[in-house]
Write a protein that holds these residues in place. Structure first.
Motif, PDB file in Angstrom:
ATOM      1  N   ALA A  48       0.864  -1.179   0.000  1.00 50.67           N
ATOM      2  CA  ALA A  48       0.000   0.000   0.000  1.00 50.67           C
ATOM      3  C   ALA A  48       0.901   1.230   0.000  1.00 50.67           C
ATOM      4  O   ALA A  48       1.977   1.223   0.616  1.00 50.67           O
ATOM      5  CB  ALA A  48      -0.898  -0.003   1.233  1.00 50.67           C
ATOM      6  N   SER A  49       0.460   2.273  -0.656  1.00 47.75           N
ATOM      7  CA  SER A  49       1.279   3.480  -0.774  1.00 47.75           C
ATOM      8  C   SER A  49       1.548   4.140   0.576  1.00 47.75           C
ATOM      9  O   SER A  49       2.571   4.779   0.763  1.00 47.75           O
ATOM     10  CB  SER A  49       0.597   4.485  -1.709  1.00 47.75           C
ATOM     11  N   TRP A  50       0.674   3.928   1.526  1.00 45.67           N
ATOM     12  CA  TRP A  50       0.794   4.564   2.841  1.00 45.67           C
ATOM     13  C   TRP A  50       1.560   3.698   3.847  1.00 45.67           C
ATOM     14  O   TRP A  50       1.794   4.112   4.976  1.00 45.67           O
ATOM     15  CB  TRP A  50      -0.591   4.878   3.393  1.00 45.67           C
ATOM     16  N   CYS A  51       1.978   2.521   3.462  1.00 47.21           N
ATOM     17  CA  CYS A  51       2.595   1.551   4.376  1.00 47.21           C
ATOM     18  C   CYS A  51       4.109   1.770   4.460  1.00 47.21           C
ATOM     19  O   CYS A  51       4.826   1.623   3.462  1.00 47.21           O
ATOM     20  CB  CYS A  51       2.278   0.145   3.873  1.00 47.21           C
ATOM     21  N   ILE A  78       5.551  -8.142  -9.840  1.00 48.59           N
ATOM     22  CA  ILE A  78       4.174  -7.638  -9.922  1.00 48.59           C
ATOM     23  C   ILE A  78       3.823  -6.964  -8.601  1.00 48.59           C
ATOM     24  O   ILE A  78       3.956  -7.570  -7.536  1.00 48.59           O
ATOM     25  CB  ILE A  78       3.178  -8.771 -10.228  1.00 48.59           C
ATOM     26  N   ASP A  79       3.382  -5.715  -8.699  1.00 49.05           N
ATOM     27  CA  ASP A  79       2.944  -4.953  -7.534  1.00 49.05           C
ATOM     28  C   ASP A  79       1.436  -5.094  -7.377  1.00 49.05           C
ATOM     29  O   ASP A  79       0.684  -4.762  -8.298  1.00 49.05           O
ATOM     30  CB  ASP A  79       3.295  -3.472  -7.689  1.00 49.05           C
ATOM     31  N   VAL A  80       1.009  -5.584  -6.211  1.00 39.68           N
ATOM     32  CA  VAL A  80      -0.418  -5.757  -5.932  1.00 39.68           C
ATOM     33  C   VAL A  80      -0.828  -4.678  -4.935  1.00 39.68           C
ATOM     34  O   VAL A  80      -0.394  -4.699  -3.783  1.00 39.68           O
ATOM     35  CB  VAL A  80      -0.713  -7.166  -5.367  1.00 39.68           C
ATOM     36  N   ASP A  81      -1.642  -3.742  -5.384  1.00 39.62           N
ATOM     37  CA  ASP A  81      -2.108  -2.646  -4.543  1.00 39.62           C
ATOM     38  C   ASP A  81      -3.092  -3.189  -3.510  1.00 39.62           C
ATOM     39  O   ASP A  81      -4.179  -3.653  -3.848  1.00 39.62           O
ATOM     40  CB  ASP A  81      -2.779  -1.585  -5.414  1.00 39.62           C
ATOM     41  N   TRP A  82      -2.674  -3.147  -2.249  1.00 37.16           N
ATOM     42  CA  TRP A  82      -3.481  -3.718  -1.172  1.00 37.16           C
ATOM     43  C   TRP A  82      -4.834  -3.017  -1.034  1.00 37.16           C
ATOM     44  O   TRP A  82      -5.846  -3.660  -0.752  1.00 37.16           O
ATOM     45  CB  TRP A  82      -2.709  -3.664   0.145  1.00 37.16           C
ATOM     46  N   ASP A  83      -4.848  -1.714  -1.229  1.00 40.36           N
ATOM     47  CA  ASP A  83      -6.109  -0.981  -1.093  1.00 40.36           C
ATOM     48  C   ASP A  83      -7.129  -1.408  -2.146  1.00 40.36           C
ATOM     49  O   ASP A  83      -8.324  -1.419  -1.885  1.00 40.36           O
ATOM     50  CB  ASP A  83      -5.866   0.531  -1.167  1.00 40.36           C
ATOM     51  N   GLU A  84      -6.663  -1.769  -3.317  1.00 38.89           N
ATOM     52  CA  GLU A  84      -7.561  -2.185  -4.388  1.00 38.89           C
ATOM     53  C   GLU A  84      -7.828  -3.692  -4.394  1.00 38.89           C
ATOM     54  O   GLU A  84      -8.942  -4.128  -4.679  1.00 38.89           O
ATOM     55  CB  GLU A  84      -6.976  -1.764  -5.737  1.00 38.89           C
ATOM     56  N   PHE A  85      -6.811  -4.495  -4.066  1.00 37.61           N
ATOM     57  CA  PHE A  85      -6.932  -5.947  -4.216  1.00 37.61           C
ATOM     58  C   PHE A  85      -6.770  -6.727  -2.912  1.00 37.61           C
ATOM     59  O   PHE A  85      -6.615  -7.945  -2.935  1.00 37.61           O
ATOM     60  CB  PHE A  85      -5.909  -6.455  -5.244  1.00 37.61           C
ATOM     61  N   GLY A  86      -6.810  -6.056  -1.780  1.00 38.31           N
ATOM     62  CA  GLY A  86      -6.635  -6.717  -0.490  1.00 38.31           C
ATOM     63  C   GLY A  86      -7.691  -7.752  -0.162  1.00 38.31           C
ATOM     64  O   GLY A  86      -7.478  -8.621   0.681  1.00 38.31           O
ATOM     65  N   ARG A  87      -8.822  -7.689  -0.823  1.00 36.84           N
ATOM     66  CA  ARG A  87      -9.894  -8.665  -0.612  1.00 36.84           C
ATOM     67  C   ARG A  87     -10.170  -9.479  -1.882  1.00 36.84           C
ATOM     68  O   ARG A  87     -11.252 -10.041  -2.048  1.00 36.84           O
ATOM     69  CB  ARG A  87     -11.172  -7.965  -0.170  1.00 36.84           C
ATOM     70  N   SER A  88      -9.169  -9.555  -2.739  1.00 38.44           N
ATOM     71  CA  SER A  88      -9.347 -10.223  -4.033  1.00 38.44           C
ATOM     72  C   SER A  88      -9.216 -11.736  -3.907  1.00 38.44           C
ATOM     73  O   SER A  88      -8.762 -12.271  -2.890  1.00 38.44           O
ATOM     74  CB  SER A  88      -8.303  -9.712  -5.029  1.00 38.44           C
ATOM     75  N   GLN A  89      -9.562 -12.414  -4.984  1.00 31.55           N
ATOM     76  CA  GLN A  89      -9.431 -13.868  -5.045  1.00 31.55           C
ATOM     77  C   GLN A  89      -7.966 -14.280  -4.936  1.00 31.55           C
ATOM     78  O   GLN A  89      -7.644 -15.281  -4.305  1.00 31.55           O
ATOM     79  CB  GLN A  89     -10.044 -14.399  -6.346  1.00 31.55           C
TER      80      GLN A  89
END
Length: 136
Positions: A48-51, A78-89
């Motif tokens: 996350a950008s704020w982390c 690969i960067d996985v944005d936690w704010d967008e994909f933190g609840r993803s499959q």
């Protein structure tokens, strides 16, 4: 042009190559499966950008990449944005507990992970696992 504006612009253009190198491929749905199916070794960075921990990990990763271009050449970051994909499959399937998690995948196997770790030696070891898998 004012001197201050010139200095800011000059400084920004100096940093652009580093900013480009720093970033991995932004995650989109299906990207990991696509890259794994193509036989690539994937290094996932859940952040996350704020982390602050994520930023510390990123500094270490970028430093290691800067010292050896083989990482960037052989591994798909690969960067996985936690704010967008933190609840993803993807997060659910890989059982990712939180942001600041780094995971290496090859084929159907998870080769290693670090959760909230920032020690350069540990991150180097994980990146070496990825590099060895990618070049084997």
């Amino acid at each position: 042009m004012k001197r201050r504006d010139f200095l800011v612009a000059a400084g920004a253009t100096t940093l652009i190559p580093f900013a480009v190198q720093a970033a991995g491929v932004p995650y989109t749905e299906g990207l990991v499966q696509e890259r794994l199916a193509a036989g690539e070794t994937v290094f996932l960075d859940f952040k996350a950008s704020w982390c602050t921990t994520c930023r510390a990990q990123e500094r270490v990763i970028n430093s290691i990449k800067a010292d050896n271009s083989a990482y960037e050449d052989a591994i798909t970051f690969i960067d996985v944005d936690w704010d967008e994909f933190g609840r993803s499959q993807l997060v659910n399937d890989l059982n990712i507990p939180r942001r600041s998690t780094l995971v290496v995948l090859k084929g159907e196997a998870e080769l290693g992970r670090i959760v909230a770790g920032t020690r350069p030696a540990d991150i180097q070891e994980l990146m070496d696992v990825a590099l060895n898998a990618a070049t084997a």
